[in-house]
Design a protein around this motif. Structure first.
Motif, PDB file in Angstrom:
ATOM      1  N   GLU A  56      39.488  36.526  43.240  1.00 23.15           N
ATOM      2  CA  GLU A  56      40.562  37.514  43.184  1.00 23.15           C
ATOM      3  C   GLU A  56      41.833  36.849  42.681  1.00 23.15           C
ATOM      4  O   GLU A  56      42.214  35.783  43.175  1.00 23.15           O
ATOM      5  CB  GLU A  56      40.832  38.125  44.562  1.00 23.15           C
ATOM      6  CG  GLU A  56      39.773  39.085  45.050  1.00 23.15           C
ATOM      7  CD  GLU A  56      40.181  39.757  46.350  1.00 23.15           C
ATOM      8  OE1 GLU A  56      41.318  39.530  46.800  1.00 23.15           O
ATOM      9  OE2 GLU A  56      39.355  40.496  46.913  1.00 23.15           O
ATOM     10  N   PRO A  57      42.511  37.452  41.699  1.00 25.06           N
ATOM     11  CA  PRO A  57      43.763  36.866  41.214  1.00 25.06           C
ATOM     12  C   PRO A  57      44.916  37.185  42.152  1.00 25.06           C
ATOM     13  O   PRO A  57      44.876  38.153  42.918  1.00 25.06           O
ATOM     14  CB  PRO A  57      43.959  37.565  39.859  1.00 25.06           C
ATOM     15  CG  PRO A  57      43.323  38.907  40.053  1.00 25.06           C
ATOM     16  CD  PRO A  57      42.137  38.665  40.964  1.00 25.06           C
ATOM     17  N   LEU A  58      45.934  36.354  42.126  1.00 21.66           N
ATOM     18  CA  LEU A  58      47.184  36.657  42.811  1.00 21.66           C
ATOM     19  C   LEU A  58      48.006  37.502  41.847  1.00 21.66           C
ATOM     20  O   LEU A  58      48.644  36.983  40.928  1.00 21.66           O
ATOM     21  CB  LEU A  58      47.937  35.373  43.175  1.00 21.66           C
ATOM     22  CG  LEU A  58      49.286  35.574  43.878  1.00 21.66           C
ATOM     23  CD1 LEU A  58      49.094  36.256  45.226  1.00 21.66           C
ATOM     24  CD2 LEU A  58      50.013  34.251  44.065  1.00 21.66           C
ATOM     25  N   GLY A 124      47.502  32.166  39.880  1.00 23.36           N
ATOM     26  CA  GLY A 124      46.325  31.497  40.434  1.00 23.36           C
ATOM     27  C   GLY A 124      45.319  32.498  40.965  1.00 23.36           C
ATOM     28  O   GLY A 124      45.525  33.718  40.895  1.00 23.36           O
ATOM     29  N   VAL A 125      44.234  31.977  41.510  1.00 24.85           N
ATOM     30  CA  VAL A 125      43.169  32.827  42.029  1.00 24.85           C
ATOM     31  C   VAL A 125      42.710  32.313  43.392  1.00 24.85           C
ATOM     32  O   VAL A 125      42.940  31.153  43.748  1.00 24.85           O
ATOM     33  CB  VAL A 125      41.952  32.878  41.081  1.00 24.85           C
ATOM     34  CG1 VAL A 125      42.333  33.494  39.740  1.00 24.85           C
ATOM     35  CG2 VAL A 125      41.357  31.483  40.885  1.00 24.85           C
ATOM     36  N   VAL A 126      42.068  33.175  44.117  1.00 27.53           N
ATOM     37  CA  VAL A 126      41.379  32.809  45.356  1.00 27.53           C
ATOM     38  C   VAL A 126      39.889  33.007  45.123  1.00 27.53           C
ATOM     39  O   VAL A 126      39.455  34.084  44.713  1.00 27.53           O
ATOM     40  CB  VAL A 126      41.857  33.673  46.540  1.00 27.53           C
ATOM     41  CG1 VAL A 126      40.984  33.415  47.770  1.00 27.53           C
ATOM     42  CG2 VAL A 126      43.313  33.380  46.863  1.00 27.53           C
ATOM     43  N   PHE A 154      48.538  32.142  51.469  1.00 25.47           N
ATOM     44  CA  PHE A 154      48.581  33.280  52.391  1.00 25.47           C
ATOM     45  C   PHE A 154      47.464  34.267  52.052  1.00 25.47           C
ATOM     46  O   PHE A 154      46.782  34.786  52.951  1.00 25.47           O
ATOM     47  CB  PHE A 154      49.940  33.968  52.313  1.00 25.47           C
ATOM     48  CG  PHE A 154      50.068  35.164  53.223  1.00 25.47           C
ATOM     49  CD1 PHE A 154      50.301  34.995  54.577  1.00 25.47           C
ATOM     50  CD2 PHE A 154      49.947  36.447  52.716  1.00 25.47           C
ATOM     51  CE1 PHE A 154      50.414  36.106  55.416  1.00 25.47           C
ATOM     52  CE2 PHE A 154      50.049  37.554  53.547  1.00 25.47           C
ATOM     53  CZ  PHE A 154      50.291  37.386  54.903  1.00 25.47           C
ATOM     54  N   LYS A 155      47.256  34.513  50.777  1.00 24.83           N
ATOM     55  CA  LYS A 155      46.190  35.422  50.340  1.00 24.83           C
ATOM     56  C   LYS A 155      44.818  34.864  50.724  1.00 24.83           C
ATOM     57  O   LYS A 155      43.940  35.602  51.177  1.00 24.83           O
ATOM     58  CB  LYS A 155      46.264  35.627  48.824  1.00 24.83           C
ATOM     59  CG  LYS A 155      45.225  36.597  48.257  1.00 24.83           C
ATOM     60  CD  LYS A 155      45.385  36.726  46.745  1.00 24.83           C
ATOM     61  CE  LYS A 155      44.339  37.676  46.163  1.00 24.83           C
ATOM     62  NZ  LYS A 155      44.590  39.079  46.542  1.00 24.83           N
TER      63      LYS A 155
END
Length: 290
Positions: A56-58, A124-126, A154-155
């Motif tokens: 998932e992207p920020l 960035g991404v998670v 945080f994400k």
């Protein structure tokens, strides 16, 4: 419950200890791990994440853009930019998007309409995936030169919470920056890894100030204690004053390097090594706080 492993200084062995603790904790507790070192995430290597299951992207982050055709070169935007990311380019000004935080100051001070606008960017991404040990790893991965590592961490932590496990173990970045603040915030206990050197101690003191600010419970681990044994009492006194119970003394062990080369936690492939035996004691002591 959230446990965060942190250190003021990089290179003190925090991630090696975290990987081995995760290997041991994962045998007894339903958990999810979070790699919160968004600038240089590598816990997936030590925990053998072969394939990422999702990403998932920020989103929602913005950077400023200056319209060359409308800019008259007055320079007010550059003079007021708190991040110094606007520079003159000939007769006009341009924004260095790698430094822009989207704070909106430039558009407020600009005396002309429709000169500065904003566009969305993804810093960035998670990612998340399952380790070979059966538990999931969520990794915050910041793109090179991008800001907002704290928001990304945080994400990542919010995503880890959605796995609904009994325990979240966070491997924080070194230092006291935004990503570290996001990592330790909300922790039930913070494991502070210190080595017996002046530099590590100095940085650990700065970290403790952050933990004090949030009122977080902490414990201490002295890593590579036998490298400079004469300085160990100084570190012990500091941890005592910081109200950080020492839950382990871990020796220097070349097997840790060999384990990293093998891409596995040291406690798995060298279970009887000095490092592994010491980390097992840390694990047993840490369970008393869970």
């Amino acid at each position: 419950m959230q446990i965060t492993v942190s250190s003021g200084k990089g290179g003190v062995g925090k991630s090696s200890i975290t990987a081995s603790l995760l290997y041991l904790l994962g045998k007894d507790i339903e958990l999810v791990a979070v790699d919160a070192d968004a600038d240089t995430p590598n816990l997936d290597i030590l925990l053998n994440v072969k394939d990422w299951e999702g990403e998932e992207p920020l989103s929602g982050e913005r950077v400023a853009v200056i319209d060359d055709n409308r800019c008259n070169g007055c320079g007010l935007c550059a003079r007021h930019c708190p991040y110094e990311c606007i520079e003159r380019d000939g007769k006009v000004y341009r924004v260095n998007e790698d430094l822009c935080e989207g704070c909106n100051v430039c558009s407020i001070v600009c005396p002309h309409d429709f000169v500065i606008f904003f566009k969305e960017t993804v810093p960035g991404v998670v990612k998340w995936g399952k380790t070979v040990y059966g538990f999931d790893l969520v990794s915050a991965q910041l793109f090179p030169g991008r800001p907002n590592s704290g928001k990304l961490v945080f994400k990542a932590k919010k995503l880890a919470e959605s796995f609904d496990k009994d325990l979240i173990v966070v491997d924080a970045a070194a230092g006291i920056g935004c990503s570290v603040v996001a990592s330790v915030n909300g922790s039930d206990i913070v494991v502070v890894v210190v080595e017996p050197t002046e530099v590590s101690l100095s940085d650990a003191k700065r970290l403790i100030k952050v933990l004090d600010h949030f009122g977080l419970k902490r414990v201490g681990v002295i890593n590579k204690f036998d490298v400079h044994p004469g300085f160990v009492p100084v570190v012990e006194e500091f941890l005592k004053e910081a109200d950080a119970e020492i839950i382990g003394y871990v020796p220097y062990d070349k097997n840790v390097v060999n384990a990293m080369l093998g891409g596995k936690p040291a406690v798995e492939i060298f279970p009887e090594s000095p490092f592994s035996l010491a980390v097992k004691k840390v694990y047993e002591n840490l369970k008393n706080f869970i």
